[in-house]
Scaffold this active site. Structure first.
Site, PDB file in Angstrom:
ATOM      1  N   LYS A 130      59.048  18.276 -47.143  1.00  0.00           N
ATOM      2  CA  LYS A 130      60.430  19.007 -46.217  1.00  0.00           C
ATOM      3  C   LYS A 130      60.279  17.681 -45.314  1.00  0.00           C
ATOM      4  O   LYS A 130      59.506  16.918 -44.679  1.00  0.00           O
ATOM      5  CB  LYS A 130      59.836  20.216 -45.570  1.00  0.00           C
ATOM      6  CG  LYS A 130      58.354  20.228 -44.685  1.00  0.00           C
ATOM      7  CD  LYS A 130      58.941  19.795 -43.236  1.00  0.00           C
ATOM      8  CE  LYS A 130      57.218  19.437 -42.669  1.00  0.00           C
ATOM      9  NZ  LYS A 130      57.541  18.757 -41.288  1.00  0.00           N
ATOM     10  N   PRO A 144      53.065  11.805 -49.804  1.00  0.00           N
ATOM     11  CA  PRO A 144      52.222  10.805 -49.208  1.00  0.00           C
ATOM     12  C   PRO A 144      51.407  12.040 -48.354  1.00  0.00           C
ATOM     13  O   PRO A 144      51.778  13.233 -47.705  1.00  0.00           O
ATOM     14  CB  PRO A 144      52.781  10.162 -48.157  1.00  0.00           C
ATOM     15  CG  PRO A 144      54.287   9.991 -48.595  1.00  0.00           C
ATOM     16  CD  PRO A 144      54.453  11.552 -49.718  1.00  0.00           C
ATOM     17  N   VAL A 145      49.943  11.663 -48.218  1.00  0.00           N
ATOM     18  CA  VAL A 145      48.853  12.531 -47.440  1.00  0.00           C
ATOM     19  C   VAL A 145      49.266  12.262 -46.134  1.00  0.00           C
ATOM     20  O   VAL A 145      49.384  11.011 -45.490  1.00  0.00           O
ATOM     21  CB  VAL A 145      47.579  12.196 -48.057  1.00  0.00           C
ATOM     22  CG1 VAL A 145      46.522  12.803 -47.358  1.00  0.00           C
ATOM     23  CG2 VAL A 145      47.401  12.217 -49.333  1.00  0.00           C
ATOM     24  N   ALA A 146      49.262  13.160 -45.112  1.00  0.00           N
ATOM     25  CA  ALA A 146      49.283  13.107 -43.672  1.00  0.00           C
ATOM     26  C   ALA A 146      50.477  12.265 -43.485  1.00  0.00           C
ATOM     27  O   ALA A 146      50.479  11.546 -42.563  1.00  0.00           O
ATOM     28  CB  ALA A 146      47.911  12.561 -43.197  1.00  0.00           C
ATOM     29  N   GLY A 147      51.735  12.550 -44.032  1.00  0.00           N
ATOM     30  CA  GLY A 147      53.044  11.757 -43.755  1.00  0.00           C
ATOM     31  C   GLY A 147      53.916  12.315 -42.811  1.00  0.00           C
ATOM     32  O   GLY A 147      55.031  11.990 -42.762  1.00  0.00           O
ATOM     33  N   GLY A 148      53.670  13.755 -42.622  1.00  0.00           N
ATOM     34  CA  GLY A 148      54.681  14.435 -41.810  1.00  0.00           C
ATOM     35  C   GLY A 148      55.755  15.092 -42.762  1.00  0.00           C
ATOM     36  O   GLY A 148      57.050  15.534 -42.345  1.00  0.00           O
ATOM     37  N   ALA A 200      54.702  17.880 -45.037  1.00  0.00           N
ATOM     38  CA  ALA A 200      53.862  19.135 -45.251  1.00  0.00           C
ATOM     39  C   ALA A 200      53.266  18.989 -46.648  1.00  0.00           C
ATOM     40  O   ALA A 200      53.496  20.046 -47.330  1.00  0.00           O
ATOM     41  CB  ALA A 200      55.129  20.186 -45.052  1.00  0.00           C
ATOM     42  N   SER A 234      50.694  21.494 -47.255  1.00  0.00           N
ATOM     43  CA  SER A 234      51.226  22.947 -46.987  1.00  0.00           C
ATOM     44  C   SER A 234      51.894  23.208 -48.442  1.00  0.00           C
ATOM     45  O   SER A 234      51.854  24.253 -48.839  1.00  0.00           O
ATOM     46  CB  SER A 234      52.200  23.128 -45.933  1.00  0.00           C
ATOM     47  OG  SER A 234      51.634  22.664 -44.417  1.00  0.00           O
ATOM     48  N   ALA A 235      52.780  22.101 -49.149  1.00  0.00           N
ATOM     49  CA  ALA A 235      53.317  22.337 -50.340  1.00  0.00           C
ATOM     50  C   ALA A 235      52.448  22.729 -51.265  1.00  0.00           C
ATOM     51  O   ALA A 235      52.446  23.698 -52.159  1.00  0.00           O
ATOM     52  CB  ALA A 235      54.099  20.842 -50.721  1.00  0.00           C
ATOM     53  N   ASP A 246      53.655  25.682 -42.038  1.00  0.00           N
ATOM     54  CA  ASP A 246      54.870  25.018 -43.153  1.00  0.00           C
ATOM     55  C   ASP A 246      54.634  25.839 -44.377  1.00  0.00           C
ATOM     56  O   ASP A 246      55.710  25.431 -45.102  1.00  0.00           O
ATOM     57  CB  ASP A 246      54.667  23.742 -43.102  1.00  0.00           C
ATOM     58  CG  ASP A 246      54.926  23.066 -41.736  1.00  0.00           C
ATOM     59  OD1 ASP A 246      55.631  23.667 -40.934  1.00  0.00           O
ATOM     60  OD2 ASP A 246      54.575  21.744 -41.626  1.00  0.00           O
TER      61      ASP A 246
HETATM   62  O1  C5P Z   1      49.667  25.343 -38.955  1.00  0.00           O
HETATM   63  P1  C5P Z   1      49.242  24.263 -39.279  1.00  0.00           P
HETATM   64  O2  C5P Z   1      47.437  24.688 -39.924  1.00  0.00           O
HETATM   65  O3  C5P Z   1      49.774  23.414 -40.324  1.00  0.00           O
HETATM   66  O4  C5P Z   1      48.872  23.245 -38.126  1.00  0.00           O
HETATM   67  C1  C5P Z   1      48.075  22.160 -37.931  1.00  0.00           C
HETATM   68  C2  C5P Z   1      47.816  21.770 -36.510  1.00  0.00           C
HETATM   69  O5  C5P Z   1      49.335  21.610 -35.934  1.00  0.00           O
HETATM   70  C3  C5P Z   1      47.523  23.221 -35.689  1.00  0.00           C
HETATM   71  O6  C5P Z   1      46.217  23.378 -35.605  1.00  0.00           O
HETATM   72  C4  C5P Z   1      48.170  22.640 -34.178  1.00  0.00           C
HETATM   73  O7  C5P Z   1      47.140  21.698 -33.544  1.00  0.00           O
HETATM   74  C5  C5P Z   1      49.310  21.904 -34.518  1.00  0.00           C
HETATM   75  N1  C5P Z   1      50.762  22.890 -34.527  1.00  0.00           N
HETATM   76  C6  C5P Z   1      51.206  23.231 -33.169  1.00  0.00           C
HETATM   77  N2  C5P Z   1      52.121  24.205 -33.071  1.00  0.00           N
HETATM   78  C7  C5P Z   1      52.686  24.595 -34.379  1.00  0.00           C
HETATM   79  C8  C5P Z   1      52.384  23.936 -35.457  1.00  0.00           C
HETATM   80  C9  C5P Z   1      51.098  23.363 -35.470  1.00  0.00           C
HETATM   81  O8  C5P Z   1      50.450  22.992 -32.123  1.00  0.00           O
HETATM   82  N3  C5P Z   1      53.677  25.466 -34.131  1.00  0.00           N
END
Ligand code: C5P
Length: 302
Positions: free
Chosen positions: A11, A96-100, A102, A105-106, A138
């Site tokens: 995404k 990509p890993v840790a690329g922003g 998701a 999450s996918a 996500d």
């Molecule tokens: O929900 P997820 O586990 O992917 O989120 C990872 C981290 O990103 C959370 O632990 C939090 O630090 C940060 N986060 C946040 N606010 C959001 C989504 C994520 O602060 N709405």
């Protein structure tokens, strides 16, 4: 059935408005997600016990143990449905890993769908979405795909109407960025500044409905961009590179470091992707389009 394969998209956030930090450690957000044509695949194969293997570039950076989000998804589904968590998951990574984008999450969303079919749990879409939201903010969007407004942590979704296909270039950076670290950096940068309630403007929804990339370009916005650029100053140069190469607009995707550039059409996007791939600032660049569907079964085996 002994194996189920699910394809799941990455995404980009067309808008990511970040509000105040909540008591539960998350930030209140208002975001507009779009699923794009860059996919991971998760295969769930019936096997005793729960195990995971990862394939693809930088596969060694993805955890294989209980920290793996796809494994957590299988475990959560088994517990909820009251079945043994007997599955081997093969995660084939293109995102990509840790690329922003998701990617983790996918993979969790794909594992939920694959195991749901493999174990024939008979759960409804609503129950899968509830499980998805517990796994990560996500994950529900990766299940549904398309283009959607996300509020709360980003997990409460409303589909958005889209009047066409949008053409993007994703520019990848070396290495990843940690999402919690980027949110924490935003809190640090915002200290002493008022934090408004997060909102998605009517203009951006109108641009999507019209299917008009020039209108949409003017509305793209990511509140995490400042923090991602503060942690990774080279991202500002990457954004500048894409804009000067003729992108309608560019922004950091989610918590970065991938940058997304909007193009006029497919031809423009493909040319831009070539230019950016040749530049020294990007590790790689790739043309994608959106919206595309969320996690879907792409194959089954006996
Ligand atoms: O929900 P997820 O586990 O992917 O989120 C990872 C981290 O990103 C959370 O632990 C939090 O630090 C940060 N986060 C946040 N606010 C959001 C989504 C994520 O602060 N709405």
């Amino acid at each position: 059935m002994s194996a189920v394969t699910v394809r799941v998209p990455a995404k980009v956030n067309l808008v990511l408005a970040v509000g105040p930090l909540r008591a539960d450690g998350y930030h209140e957000v208002a975001t507009l997600y779009q699923a794009v044509s860059l996919h991971d695949e998760v295969e769930a194969r019936a096997e005793p016990g729960l195990s995971v293997s990862i394939e693809g570039d930088r596969a060694d950076e993805v955890p294989r143990d209980t920290e793996n989000l796809a494994a957590q998804a299988a475990q959560a589904l088994a517990a909820y449905a009251g079945v043994p968590a007997d599955v081997h998951l093969t995660v084939r990574k293109d995102i990509p890993v840790a690329g922003g984008l998701a990617g983790g999450s996918a993979d969790a969303a794909a594992a939920l769908v694959a195991c749901d079919v493999l174990w024939d749990t008979g759960l409804g879409r609503g129950e899968l979405t509830t499980l998805a939201a517990r796994l990560g903010s996500d994950v529900p969007f990766a299940l549904t795909g398309g283009t959607a407004l996300g509020i709360g942590r980003g997990e409460r979704l409303t589909p958005a109407m889209v009047g066409g296909t949008f053409h993007w270039v994703l520019a990848f950076a070396e290495g990843g960025l940690s999402t919690p670290a980027v949110y924490a950096e935003l809190d640090r940068l915002r200290e002493g500044r008022p934090v408004p309630r997060p909102d998605v403007s009517r203009k951006v929804l109108a641009a999507l409905r019209a299917g008009d990339p020039t209108m949409l370009a003017a509305e793209l916005r990511n509140d995490l961009e400042e923090a991602a650029c503060s942690l990774r100053p080279s991202l500002a140069s990457m954004l500048e590179e894409g804009r000067s190469a003729g992108a309608l607009a560019g922004l950091v995707s989610g918590s970065g470091p991938t940058c997304a550039f909007l193009a006029r059409d497919e031809e423009h996007a493909r040319a831009l992707a070539e230019d950016l791939a040749d530049s020294e600032i990007c590790a790689a660049a790739r043309y994608v389009s959106g919206p595309v569907a969320g996690a879907r079964v792409s194959g089954t085996g006996r």
